[in-house]
Each structure stands twice: as C-alpha cells, then as structure tokens.
Enzyme design. Structure first.
Site, PDB file in Angstrom:
ATOM      1  N   ASP A  23      25.153 -21.615 -34.158  1.00  0.00           N
ATOM      2  CA  ASP A  23      26.018 -21.793 -32.987  1.00  0.00           C
ATOM      3  C   ASP A  23      25.821 -23.233 -32.513  1.00  0.00           C
ATOM      4  OD1 ASP A  23      27.707 -21.075 -30.766  1.00  0.00           O
ATOM      5  OD2 ASP A  23      25.920 -21.022 -29.515  1.00  0.00           O
ATOM      6  N   SER A  24      26.604 -23.615 -31.516  1.00  0.00           N
ATOM      7  CA  SER A  24      26.446 -24.952 -30.955  1.00  0.00           C
ATOM      8  C   SER A  24      25.162 -25.082 -30.123  1.00  0.00           C
ATOM      9  CB  SER A  24      27.641 -25.283 -30.064  1.00  0.00           C
ATOM     10  OG  SER A  24      27.711 -24.347 -29.003  1.00  0.00           O
ATOM     11  N   TYR A  76      31.028 -27.370 -28.460  1.00  0.00           N
ATOM     12  CA  TYR A  76      32.035 -27.432 -29.520  1.00  0.00           C
ATOM     13  C   TYR A  76      33.440 -27.150 -28.957  1.00  0.00           C
ATOM     14  CZ  TYR A  76      28.526 -26.959 -33.354  1.00  0.00           C
ATOM     15  OH  TYR A  76      27.496 -27.128 -34.256  1.00  0.00           O
ATOM     16  N   GLY A  77      33.492 -26.545 -27.786  1.00  0.00           N
ATOM     17  CA  GLY A  77      34.717 -25.906 -27.311  1.00  0.00           C
ATOM     18  C   GLY A  77      35.880 -26.811 -26.964  1.00  0.00           C
ATOM     19  N   CYS A  89      29.398 -18.353 -33.434  1.00  0.00           N
ATOM     20  CA  CYS A  89      30.097 -19.277 -32.547  1.00  0.00           C
ATOM     21  C   CYS A  89      31.567 -18.873 -32.588  1.00  0.00           C
ATOM     22  CB  CYS A  89      29.913 -20.708 -33.044  1.00  0.00           C
ATOM     23  SG  CYS A  89      30.919 -21.897 -32.127  1.00  0.00           S
ATOM     24  N   THR A 112      34.004 -20.402 -31.385  1.00  0.00           N
ATOM     25  CA  THR A 112      34.861 -21.567 -31.593  1.00  0.00           C
ATOM     26  C   THR A 112      35.023 -21.879 -33.081  1.00  0.00           C
ATOM     27  OG1 THR A 112      34.097 -22.402 -29.463  1.00  0.00           O
ATOM     28  CG2 THR A 112      35.188 -23.974 -30.908  1.00  0.00           C
ATOM     29  N   GLU A 126      23.829 -23.856 -21.087  1.00  0.00           N
ATOM     30  CA  GLU A 126      22.901 -24.762 -21.774  1.00  0.00           C
ATOM     31  C   GLU A 126      21.880 -25.362 -20.809  1.00  0.00           C
ATOM     32  OE1 GLU A 126      22.475 -25.653 -25.115  1.00  0.00           O
ATOM     33  OE2 GLU A 126      23.817 -23.975 -25.516  1.00  0.00           O
ATOM     34  N   CYS A 139      33.091 -16.148 -26.410  1.00  0.00           N
ATOM     35  CA  CYS A 139      32.169 -17.245 -26.717  1.00  0.00           C
ATOM     36  C   CYS A 139      30.788 -16.627 -26.592  1.00  0.00           C
ATOM     37  CB  CYS A 139      32.358 -18.378 -25.715  1.00  0.00           C
ATOM     38  SG  CYS A 139      31.021 -19.589 -25.705  1.00  0.00           S
ATOM     39  N   THR A 140      29.931 -16.877 -27.577  1.00  0.00           N
ATOM     40  CA  THR A 140      28.636 -16.191 -27.589  1.00  0.00           C
ATOM     41  C   THR A 140      27.696 -16.649 -26.473  1.00  0.00           C
ATOM     42  OG1 THR A 140      27.981 -17.756 -29.319  1.00  0.00           O
ATOM     43  CG2 THR A 140      28.672 -15.556 -30.028  1.00  0.00           C
ATOM     44  N   HIS A 141      28.044 -17.733 -25.803  1.00  0.00           N
ATOM     45  CA  HIS A 141      27.255 -18.109 -24.624  1.00  0.00           C
ATOM     46  C   HIS A 141      27.498 -17.148 -23.451  1.00  0.00           C
ATOM     47  CE1 HIS A 141      26.667 -21.990 -26.624  1.00  0.00           C
ATOM     48  NE2 HIS A 141      25.868 -22.371 -25.639  1.00  0.00           N
TER      49      HIS A 141
HETATM   50  N1  DGL Z   1      28.908 -20.275 -28.429  1.00  0.00           N
HETATM   51  C1  DGL Z   1      30.056 -21.108 -28.756  1.00  0.00           C
HETATM   52  C2  DGL Z   1      31.251 -20.192 -28.934  1.00  0.00           C
HETATM   53  O1  DGL Z   1      31.016 -19.014 -29.185  1.00  0.00           O
HETATM   54  C3  DGL Z   1      30.108 -22.165 -27.711  1.00  0.00           C
HETATM   55  C4  DGL Z   1      31.124 -23.199 -27.907  1.00  0.00           C
HETATM   56  C5  DGL Z   1      30.813 -24.528 -27.282  1.00  0.00           C
HETATM   57  O2  DGL Z   1      29.821 -25.126 -27.670  1.00  0.00           O
HETATM   58  O3  DGL Z   1      31.629 -24.972 -26.483  1.00  0.00           O
HETATM   59  O4  DGL Z   1      32.404 -20.575 -28.865  1.00  0.00           O
END
Ligand code: DGL
Length: 269
Positions: free
Chosen positions: A10-11, A42-43, A73, A75, A152, A186-188
């Site tokens: 993931d990011s 990444y988004g 991720c 994204t 983050e 988004c996994t965050h």
């Molecule tokens: N966890 C990423 C996702 O699922 C985060 C994307 C990001 O870094 O913006 O999209």
C-alpha cells in the site's frame, strides 16, 4: 503447501488493515508488507504515475521471494491491477472485487456509498464492479484527498475537530442519499471507522476493503494449495520506504494488539 511469505503493499498504513485480518485468519503465514511512505499519498496521482510506482513496489516484493500478492491499495487496485498482475510473477489480486461483493451481499436497500481516494473515484472501478454484480444496485461515490494524510499522521479520533470535519465533508452527500452500506474503498479508511460510524450512524454497514482483500487472499492461497503448513507464529516483516521508525510508531498506535512477531525495516525502492 508453501512456506514462502505473501506480499502485501500500500502507499502507507492502509494495507495494515489487511495484514491484521490475515494474521487472524492464517496465523502461520509469513507476510512481507510494503508501505510506500516516501511517496504517500497515491490518491491524487495519474494512471501513468501509479503504474510506475506500482512497478517498483512489485519489484521490491518479488525480491522478498513471495508466493502470492495482495494489492492492499484501493487506488492501485482500481487504476492498474491488470498491469500489476502482468508483472507480479505470482498470483496477484486487488481489493475492488472482493469489497464490492461483500457490499452487494450486505445491502438491503440497494444503495451503496463508495468512499475512496480521488484517483479511485475517477477510475469508476467500484461503480463498474457493483453494476457487474447487480445492475439494480445504486452506487453513490465520493472521493476525498483529506483523509489519508490524517491517518498517516496518526489522527483518527472522532473527537479531533479536523477529523470530524473531513469525514463530514466527504460523506454529507452519501449520507443524504440514504445508503445503508458504505464501502471504505481506501484501505486507510477502516482506521477511521469510529469517526465514520459516528457520522453515518449505527445502521449503516461499513465494508472494510482491507479485510475483504485479506479474505480474498486467504481464499486464493486455499484454491492454489499455497497455504503454509505452519498453523501459528507467522512473522510479519514491515518495510517502509520513508522513515521506518515513524511508520512503526503510527502502526503500533493503530494496531498494537495485532502486531506481535513484527519487524520494521527501511525499504529502498
Ligand atoms: N490505502 C490507499 C488506497 O487504498 C491510499 C491511497 C493514498 O495513498 O492516497 O487507496
């Protein structure tokens, strides 16, 4: 049967929501996790940039000798999963399909909110996937650039005014549309579940894309006879492309009980 680790990337922190579920489902598996904290978020990136970034993430995990890969991720999963699958060299899956399937099973009124990053919303992947499962489903997408940086920074408390304001801003229209199910695409975002639940109310089902991805990965290992014969004491090696100490600090803040047998190292991508 296969002792090699699974690879998850993931990011940043977000994919740890998949790791914590996989740990419970398959406690004997070794996991190599990459959080690309040097390049998060990444988004807001273009498809071209995402492909380039994903290429180096995949190369890094391949170097760890993995047997299967989860793109944890949303994204990357929604913008270039086919490319990742071409270059992974092992079976690779993303989070969009398993999450959409869980949401379609959960909804009672057929109205499903899709909260994700801007690049995921732009891709239309969740909306397409839901329509493919059942054309009668009504998807209500919302893309936000504000939530990932908060997570983050270790900020997810619903009592934090900036967290509450960001959640309200991106979910107002979704809530007003009367959804009974909300994809955390988004996994965050599962790390913000408390704040999201506080705003959406207890009746809305929250679908965790990290957890859905972990369940799909476990199924993939079963189907391919790739499970480790070990039943416990799997190790998690977490690699961060940014500051590994800071990554460990925030990871432990969110997920402390789930992180025994975990090491944190710096990844050079
Ligand atoms: N966890 C990423 C996702 O699922 C985060 C994307 C990001 O870094 O913006 O999209």
């Amino acid at each position: 049967m296969d002792f090699r680790p699974v690879g998850i990337f993931d990011s940043g922190m977000g994919g740890l929501t998949a790791v914590r579920v996989l740990r419970r489902l398959l406690p004997g598996e070794d996991i190599a996790y990459l959080g690309d904290t040097a390049r998060v978020p990444y988004g807001g990136r273009s498809v071209e940039e995402l492909r380039r970034i994903a290429e180096s993430d995949v190369r890094f995990l391949r170097g760890r000798g993995i047997k299967a890969m989860l793109v944890a991720c949303g994204t990357v999963s929604s913008n270039c999963l086919d490319y990742v699958q071409q270059i992974a060299g092992v079976p690779a899956i993303g989070v969009v399909k398993p999450t959409a399937l869980e949401a379609a099973r959960a909804t009672r009124n057929g109205r499903i909110g899709v909260l994700s990053t801007v690049a995921t919303t732009r891709s239309g992947a969740f909306v397409r996937e839901l329509a493919a499962i059942d054309p009668a489903l009504c998807a209500v997408p919302s893309g936000s650039p504000k939530l990932v940086p908060l997570v983050e920074a270790g900020r997810a408390d619903p009592a934090d005014p900036e967290v509450a304001a960001a959640v309200e801003e991106c979910l107002r229209e979704v809530r007003d549309a009367g959804v009974d199910t909300l994809i955390l695409g988004c996994t965050h975002y599962p790390l913000l579940s408390e704040a999201i639940r506080a705003y959406m109310g207890g009746d809305v089902a929250l679908i965790d894309s990290g957890a859905a991805g972990a369940r799909a990965l476990a199924q993939l290992l079963d189907d391919g006879d790739l499970r480790s014969p070990r039943k416990s004491f799997g190790r998690t090696a977490c690699y961060a492309s940014g500051d590994a100490g800071e990554f460990a600090r925030v990871a432990e803040l969110f997920l402390k009980r789930d992180f025994s047998q975990t090491t944190f190292k710096t990844a050079v991508l």
